[in-house]
Design a protein around this motif. Structure first.
Motif, PDB file in Angstrom:
ATOM      1  N   GLY A  30       0.781  -1.225   0.000  1.00 36.29           N
ATOM      2  CA  GLY A  30       0.000   0.000   0.000  1.00 36.29           C
ATOM      3  C   GLY A  30       0.813   1.275   0.000  1.00 36.29           C
ATOM      4  O   GLY A  30       0.252   2.358   0.020  1.00 36.29           O
ATOM      5  N   TYR A  31       2.138   1.188  -0.013  1.00 28.26           N
ATOM      6  CA  TYR A  31       2.975   2.378   0.086  1.00 28.26           C
ATOM      7  C   TYR A  31       3.375   2.940  -1.272  1.00 28.26           C
ATOM      8  O   TYR A  31       3.601   4.141  -1.400  1.00 28.26           O
ATOM      9  CB  TYR A  31       4.230   2.072   0.913  1.00 28.26           C
ATOM     10  CG  TYR A  31       5.010   3.311   1.290  1.00 28.26           C
ATOM     11  CD1 TYR A  31       4.540   4.169   2.265  1.00 28.26           C
ATOM     12  CD2 TYR A  31       6.200   3.625   0.665  1.00 28.26           C
ATOM     13  CE1 TYR A  31       5.228   5.304   2.615  1.00 28.26           C
ATOM     14  CE2 TYR A  31       6.910   4.769   1.002  1.00 28.26           C
ATOM     15  CZ  TYR A  31       6.418   5.607   1.980  1.00 28.26           C
ATOM     16  OH  TYR A  31       7.099   6.729   2.319  1.00 28.26           O
ATOM     17  N   LEU A  33       1.457  12.316  14.808  1.00 30.86           N
ATOM     18  CA  LEU A  33       2.759  12.094  14.171  1.00 30.86           C
ATOM     19  C   LEU A  33       3.880  12.479  15.129  1.00 30.86           C
ATOM     20  O   LEU A  33       3.798  13.479  15.837  1.00 30.86           O
ATOM     21  CB  LEU A  33       2.896  12.932  12.895  1.00 30.86           C
ATOM     22  CG  LEU A  33       2.362  12.342  11.619  1.00 30.86           C
ATOM     23  CD1 LEU A  33       2.431  13.383  10.499  1.00 30.86           C
ATOM     24  CD2 LEU A  33       3.100  11.086  11.212  1.00 30.86           C
ATOM     25  N   ASP A  34       4.917  11.682  15.113  1.00 28.49           N
ATOM     26  CA  ASP A  34       6.113  11.968  15.890  1.00 28.49           C
ATOM     27  C   ASP A  34       6.655  13.345  15.491  1.00 28.49           C
ATOM     28  O   ASP A  34       6.685  13.677  14.300  1.00 28.49           O
ATOM     29  CB  ASP A  34       7.147  10.870  15.589  1.00 28.49           C
ATOM     30  CG  ASP A  34       8.497  11.176  16.167  1.00 28.49           C
ATOM     31  OD1 ASP A  34       8.631  11.147  17.394  1.00 28.49           O
ATOM     32  OD2 ASP A  34       9.424  11.442  15.366  1.00 28.49           O
ATOM     33  N   GLN A  86      10.355  16.576   9.448  1.00 25.92           N
ATOM     34  CA  GLN A  86      10.870  16.062   8.173  1.00 25.92           C
ATOM     35  C   GLN A  86       9.854  16.296   7.057  1.00 25.92           C
ATOM     36  O   GLN A  86      10.220  16.704   5.947  1.00 25.92           O
ATOM     37  CB  GLN A  86      11.199  14.579   8.302  1.00 25.92           C
ATOM     38  CG  GLN A  86      11.788  13.977   7.042  1.00 25.92           C
ATOM     39  CD  GLN A  86      12.067  12.483   7.180  1.00 25.92           C
ATOM     40  OE1 GLN A  86      11.681  11.841   8.158  1.00 25.92           O
ATOM     41  NE2 GLN A  86      12.733  11.934   6.184  1.00 25.92           N
ATOM     42  N   ILE A  87       8.583  16.080   7.334  1.00 25.99           N
ATOM     43  CA  ILE A  87       7.527  16.305   6.347  1.00 25.99           C
ATOM     44  C   ILE A  87       7.464  17.773   5.975  1.00 25.99           C
ATOM     45  O   ILE A  87       7.386  18.124   4.791  1.00 25.99           O
ATOM     46  CB  ILE A  87       6.182  15.785   6.891  1.00 25.99           C
ATOM     47  CG1 ILE A  87       6.210  14.255   6.949  1.00 25.99           C
ATOM     48  CG2 ILE A  87       5.015  16.293   6.057  1.00 25.99           C
ATOM     49  CD1 ILE A  87       5.103  13.641   7.781  1.00 25.99           C
ATOM     50  N   PRO A 127       8.151   9.842   4.297  1.00 26.43           N
ATOM     51  CA  PRO A 127       8.747   9.017   5.361  1.00 26.43           C
ATOM     52  C   PRO A 127       7.700   8.087   5.968  1.00 26.43           C
ATOM     53  O   PRO A 127       6.499   8.378   5.922  1.00 26.43           O
ATOM     54  CB  PRO A 127       9.221  10.051   6.383  1.00 26.43           C
ATOM     55  CG  PRO A 127       8.372  11.241   6.153  1.00 26.43           C
ATOM     56  CD  PRO A 127       8.024  11.238   4.687  1.00 26.43           C
ATOM     57  N   PRO A 128       8.151   6.980   6.541  1.00 28.94           N
ATOM     58  CA  PRO A 128       7.194   6.104   7.217  1.00 28.94           C
ATOM     59  C   PRO A 128       6.600   6.832   8.420  1.00 28.94           C
ATOM     60  O   PRO A 128       7.270   7.653   9.045  1.00 28.94           O
ATOM     61  CB  PRO A 128       8.038   4.909   7.652  1.00 28.94           C
ATOM     62  CG  PRO A 128       9.442   5.374   7.617  1.00 28.94           C
ATOM     63  CD  PRO A 128       9.518   6.494   6.631  1.00 28.94           C
ATOM     64  N   GLU A 129       5.341   6.549   8.698  1.00 29.14           N
ATOM     65  CA  GLU A 129       4.724   7.234   9.832  1.00 29.14           C
ATOM     66  C   GLU A 129       5.234   6.650  11.138  1.00 29.14           C
ATOM     67  O   GLU A 129       5.393   5.445  11.295  1.00 29.14           O
ATOM     68  CB  GLU A 129       3.205   7.161   9.767  1.00 29.14           C
ATOM     69  CG  GLU A 129       2.618   5.800   9.977  1.00 29.14           C
ATOM     70  CD  GLU A 129       1.100   5.808   9.940  1.00 29.14           C
ATOM     71  OE1 GLU A 129       0.533   4.854  10.488  1.00 29.14           O
ATOM     72  OE2 GLU A 129       0.488   6.718   9.376  1.00 29.14           O
ATOM     73  N   ILE A 130       5.541   7.547  12.064  1.00 30.60           N
ATOM     74  CA  ILE A 130       5.906   7.175  13.421  1.00 30.60           C
ATOM     75  C   ILE A 130       4.956   7.960  14.310  1.00 30.60           C
ATOM     76  O   ILE A 130       4.955   9.187  14.289  1.00 30.60           O
ATOM     77  CB  ILE A 130       7.375   7.514  13.735  1.00 30.60           C
ATOM     78  CG1 ILE A 130       8.311   6.768  12.784  1.00 30.60           C
ATOM     79  CG2 ILE A 130       7.694   7.185  15.187  1.00 30.60           C
ATOM     80  CD1 ILE A 130       9.759   7.200  12.879  1.00 30.60           C
TER      81      ILE A 130
END
Length: 121
Positions: free
Chosen positions: A11-12, A79-80, A86-87, A105-108
């Motif tokens: 899904g990415y 979100l972290d 970064q976003i 970026p991957p979600e944290i």
């Protein structure tokens, strides 16, 4: 399909490609608006530019509604903080997204509110 795309989490790939395309479109729009400011337009050309800009504005407003709904459902407020920064950096200068040297970026996620835009604001 490239190996890099096929190794992404399920899904990415589609959001990554969408982000790349949208970043390229934003860069293209910035370039077009710079050109618009330098080209003398007569009445007919001005009317066309205004009409096209209005259509673009409507398309973007619809996209904002869709993305806001998705952001709320995905709990963007969790979100972290480092991911949120970064976003923000990537969208401020989307060239690396457009040319494929950077990706979403991957979600944290974290508890509480990250210093990122929330859907209420």
């Amino acid at each position: 399909m490239s190996t890099q795309t096929s190794t992404l989490p399920s899904g990415y790939a589609e959001p990554r490609m969408l982000g790349q395309d949208m970043a390229a479109a934003i860069l293209g729009l910035r370039e077009l608006m710079g050109r618009l400011a330098t080209v003398p337009l007569d009445a007919a050309a001005s009317a066309i530019m205004l009409g096209l800009l209005e259509q673009g504005h409507r398309a973007i407003a619809y996209g904002q509604l869709v993305a806001t709904f998705d952001a709320d459902a995905a709990q963007i407020h969790q979100l972290d903080p480092a991911s949120a920064q970064q976003i923000d950096d990537l969208v401020a200068d989307p060239q690396s997204l457009a040319d494929g040297t950077a990706y979403i970026p991957p979600e944290i996620m974290c508890q509480g509110m990250a210093p990122h835009r929330n859907t209420v604001a």
